[in-house]
Design a protein around this motif. Structure first.
Motif, mmCIF file in Angstrom:
data_model
loop_
_atom_site.group_PDB
_atom_site.id
_atom_site.type_symbol
_atom_site.label_atom_id
_atom_site.label_comp_id
_atom_site.label_asym_id
_atom_site.label_seq_id
_atom_site.Cartn_x
_atom_site.Cartn_y
_atom_site.Cartn_z
ATOM 1 N N VAL A 45 -11.339 -4.261 3.574
ATOM 2 C CA VAL A 45 -10.239 -3.356 3.914
ATOM 3 C C VAL A 45 -9.936 -3.435 5.406
ATOM 4 C CG1 VAL A 45 -9.516 -0.936 3.992
ATOM 5 C CG2 VAL A 45 -10.693 -1.812 1.978
ATOM 6 N N ALA A 46 -10.975 -3.550 6.224
ATOM 7 C CA ALA A 46 -10.770 -3.681 7.672
ATOM 8 C C ALA A 46 -9.961 -4.937 7.985
ATOM 9 C CB ALA A 46 -12.117 -3.709 8.394
ATOM 10 N N ARG A 47 -10.195 -5.994 7.218
ATOM 11 C CA ARG A 47 -9.424 -7.231 7.409
ATOM 12 C C ARG A 47 -7.959 -7.018 7.045
ATOM 13 N NH1 ARG A 47 -11.787 -12.288 4.922
ATOM 14 N NH2 ARG A 47 -10.493 -13.248 6.526
ATOM 15 N N TRP A 48 -7.684 -6.165 6.029
ATOM 16 C CA TRP A 48 -6.297 -5.825 5.707
ATOM 17 C C TRP A 48 -5.651 -5.132 6.894
ATOM 18 C CZ3 TRP A 48 -6.719 -2.709 0.469
ATOM 19 C CH2 TRP A 48 -7.193 -3.548 -0.552
ATOM 20 N N LEU A 49 -6.386 -4.133 7.426
ATOM 21 C CA LEU A 49 -5.836 -3.314 8.508
ATOM 22 C C LEU A 49 -5.646 -4.103 9.804
ATOM 23 C CD1 LEU A 49 -7.841 -0.029 7.846
ATOM 24 C CD2 LEU A 49 -5.391 -0.391 7.467
ATOM 25 N N ARG A 50 -6.436 -5.138 10.006
ATOM 26 C CA ARG A 50 -6.293 -5.986 11.207
ATOM 27 C C ARG A 50 -5.244 -7.076 11.018
ATOM 28 N NH1 ARG A 50 -12.160 -5.697 11.299
ATOM 29 N NH2 ARG A 50 -12.217 -7.738 10.316
ATOM 30 N N PRO A 55 -4.073 -8.546 0.567
ATOM 31 C CA PRO A 55 -4.818 -8.423 -0.694
ATOM 32 C C PRO A 55 -4.127 -9.134 -1.851
ATOM 33 C CG PRO A 55 -3.866 -6.305 -0.037
ATOM 34 C CD PRO A 55 -3.568 -7.269 1.049
ATOM 35 N N SER A 56 -4.847 -9.270 -2.938
ATOM 36 C CA SER A 56 -4.299 -9.900 -4.142
ATOM 37 C C SER A 56 -3.131 -9.072 -4.675
ATOM 38 C CB SER A 56 -5.377 -9.994 -5.222
ATOM 39 O OG SER A 56 -5.714 -8.686 -5.682
ATOM 40 N N PHE A 57 -2.342 -9.701 -5.550
ATOM 41 C CA PHE A 57 -1.195 -9.007 -6.142
ATOM 42 C C PHE A 57 -1.643 -7.719 -6.838
ATOM 43 C CE2 PHE A 57 1.493 -13.124 -6.755
ATOM 44 C CZ PHE A 57 1.764 -13.146 -5.397
ATOM 45 N N ALA A 58 -2.747 -7.795 -7.585
ATOM 46 C CA ALA A 58 -3.222 -6.616 -8.314
ATOM 47 C C ALA A 58 -3.568 -5.483 -7.353
ATOM 48 C CB ALA A 58 -4.447 -6.981 -9.155
ATOM 49 N N ARG A 59 -4.179 -5.817 -6.236
ATOM 50 C CA ARG A 59 -4.542 -4.787 -5.260
ATOM 51 C C ARG A 59 -3.311 -4.234 -4.546
ATOM 52 N NH1 ARG A 59 -10.075 -7.812 -3.772
ATOM 53 N NH2 ARG A 59 -11.329 -6.722 -5.318
ATOM 54 N N ILE A 60 -2.332 -5.087 -4.303
ATOM 55 C CA ILE A 60 -1.084 -4.608 -3.705
ATOM 56 C C ILE A 60 -0.413 -3.623 -4.662
ATOM 57 C CG2 ILE A 60 1.258 -5.264 -3.014
ATOM 58 C CD1 ILE A 60 0.001 -7.900 -1.926
#
Length: 137
Positions: A45-50, A55-60
């Motif tokens: 999640v930190a990598r998303w925020l940076r 994220p994958s389509f499902a997570r989006i």
């Protein structure tokens, strides 16, 4: 702007607008309560925020659903288009359990489907634990 950076900027803005602190630990906890699938770590999640990864389509889709926003508010129109295209390709089919299950089971499934995400996750975990215990006998 890089799509990953754009995603991070959009995600942070939406979280702040919703009154959710844009911290990895907060996002990890809340996301995992709403996502059906493999839980995600705070490092990911930190990598998303940076803005390091998207994220994958499902997570989006989970993020958009949980935050009550359109997918296009999180990602570029190009990525949103691809996600929508994938969703449109899925043919709506009758659930197999409706044909195979008894009336009581059908009522149980319908009740389960109407539960809030947090309660669905708890029920799934109980069922999986019971299944594992049964298989080990």
């Amino acid at each position: 702007m890089d799509q990953r950076k754009e995603f991070a900027k959009n995600l942070k803005a939406i979280l702040e607008k919703k009154g959710i602190e844009p911290k990895a630990s907060v996002l990890e906890r809340e996301f995992n309560l709403h996502h059906y699938g493999k839980p995600i770590s705070s490092h990911a999640v930190a990598r998303w925020l940076r803005g390091e990864v998207i994220p994958s389509f499902a997570r989006i889709k989970t993020l958009a659903s949980w935050l009550d926003v359109q997918v296009s508010e999180l990602v570029s129109e190009d990525i949103a288009y691809k996600i929508n295209k994938i969703e449109q390709q899925k043919e709506p089919t009758e659930h197999i359990w409706k044909m195979a299950a008894s009336y009581q089971d059908q009522l149980l499934f319908e009740t389960f489907l109407n539960l809030p995400q947090e309660q669905k996750k708890a029920v799934r975990e109980v069922i999986i634990a019971m299944h594992k215990a049964y298989r080990e006998k």
